[in-house]
Design a protein around this motif. Sequence first.
Motif, PDB file in Angstrom:
ATOM      1  N   ASP A 149      -0.250  -7.066  -7.461  1.00 60.56           N
ATOM      2  CA  ASP A 149      -0.412  -5.661  -7.086  1.00 60.56           C
ATOM      3  C   ASP A 149       0.635  -4.788  -7.776  1.00 60.56           C
ATOM      4  N   PHE A 179      -3.174   2.577  -4.318  1.00 64.63           N
ATOM      5  CA  PHE A 179      -3.455   2.564  -2.879  1.00 64.63           C
ATOM      6  C   PHE A 179      -3.059   3.920  -2.298  1.00 64.63           C
ATOM      7  N   ASN A 208       0.142  -1.635  -1.095  1.00 63.13           N
ATOM      8  CA  ASN A 208      -0.204  -1.667   0.320  1.00 63.13           C
ATOM      9  C   ASN A 208       0.394  -2.929   0.942  1.00 63.13           C
ATOM     10  N   HIS A 222      -9.417   3.059  -8.471  1.00 66.37           N
ATOM     11  CA  HIS A 222      -9.292   2.351  -9.741  1.00 66.37           C
ATOM     12  C   HIS A 222      -9.247   3.353 -10.884  1.00 66.37           C
ATOM     13  N   TYR A 224      -4.996   0.390 -10.799  1.00 64.77           N
ATOM     14  CA  TYR A 224      -5.494   0.820  -9.495  1.00 64.77           C
ATOM     15  C   TYR A 224      -4.339   1.319  -8.661  1.00 64.77           C
ATOM     16  N   ARG A 261      -1.591   3.976   2.434  1.00 63.79           N
ATOM     17  CA  ARG A 261      -0.790   2.757   2.608  1.00 63.79           C
ATOM     18  C   ARG A 261       0.398   3.050   3.511  1.00 63.79           C
ATOM     19  N   GLU A 270     -14.192  -4.004  -2.267  1.00 61.57           N
ATOM     20  CA  GLU A 270     -13.356  -3.014  -2.949  1.00 61.57           C
ATOM     21  C   GLU A 270     -14.099  -1.696  -3.130  1.00 61.57           C
ATOM     22  N   TRP A 309      -9.091   4.117   0.556  1.00 63.24           N
ATOM     23  CA  TRP A 309      -7.988   3.163   0.683  1.00 63.24           C
ATOM     24  C   TRP A 309      -7.562   2.597  -0.657  1.00 63.24           C
ATOM     25  N   PHE A 310      -8.418   2.770  -1.658  1.00 58.54           N
ATOM     26  CA  PHE A 310      -8.239   2.085  -2.924  1.00 58.54           C
ATOM     27  C   PHE A 310      -8.841   2.947  -4.026  1.00 58.54           C
ATOM     28  N   GLU A 351     -12.920   1.911  -1.706  1.00 54.88           N
ATOM     29  CA  GLU A 351     -12.840   3.142  -2.498  1.00 54.88           C
ATOM     30  C   GLU A 351     -13.529   4.299  -1.784  1.00 54.88           C
TER      31      GLU A 351
END
Length: 158
Positions: free
Chosen positions: A54, A65, A77, A130, A63, A68, A119, A127-128, A123
């Motif tokens: 990460d 976060f 995160n 890229h 990517y 978090r 994932e 939360w995520f 998105e």
Amino acid sequence: MGRFMMNTAKRLKKLNLPFWPKKTSCSEKKQKTSNHRVFVATIIFSCFIGTYLDLLFVGKQMYAFPARPFPDVFTINIAFTLLILPIFTALFLRIAKTLPAFSRILFIVLIGLCISVSEQFAENFGWFTHSEAWRHSYSFFGYMIFMLLIWKFYRWFQ
């Protein structure tokens, strides 16, 4: 005399008495402790690998976060690497050690598929995120390699 023994055996079967618990030897206790240590060591190993991957990918801006814990302190995160990943690894090990080799491979492929799909949901929840260069197939193959590495570490450490 033979008839008496047959009736006695039948009668004893009907009693349904519980069996005496088998006493564990010292070597069996050591093996259980050793297995527990291998299990915990593998979980810790997966947390380190997950954290460093990460940090690497967030540092390369592949990517991020956005949502978090402690965003001013951590770029990754930590809830994932310190809570979700250890639980996930423990479940994976519990299931994987009961499976034959071919089923274990299919299980790892299924995990890769589920992670790449989840994932996309993460998105959607924010939360995520890229970069444009990221492909979800990276997660698919990446998690398959990750889980295979975790399994190999677990088996090697035993």
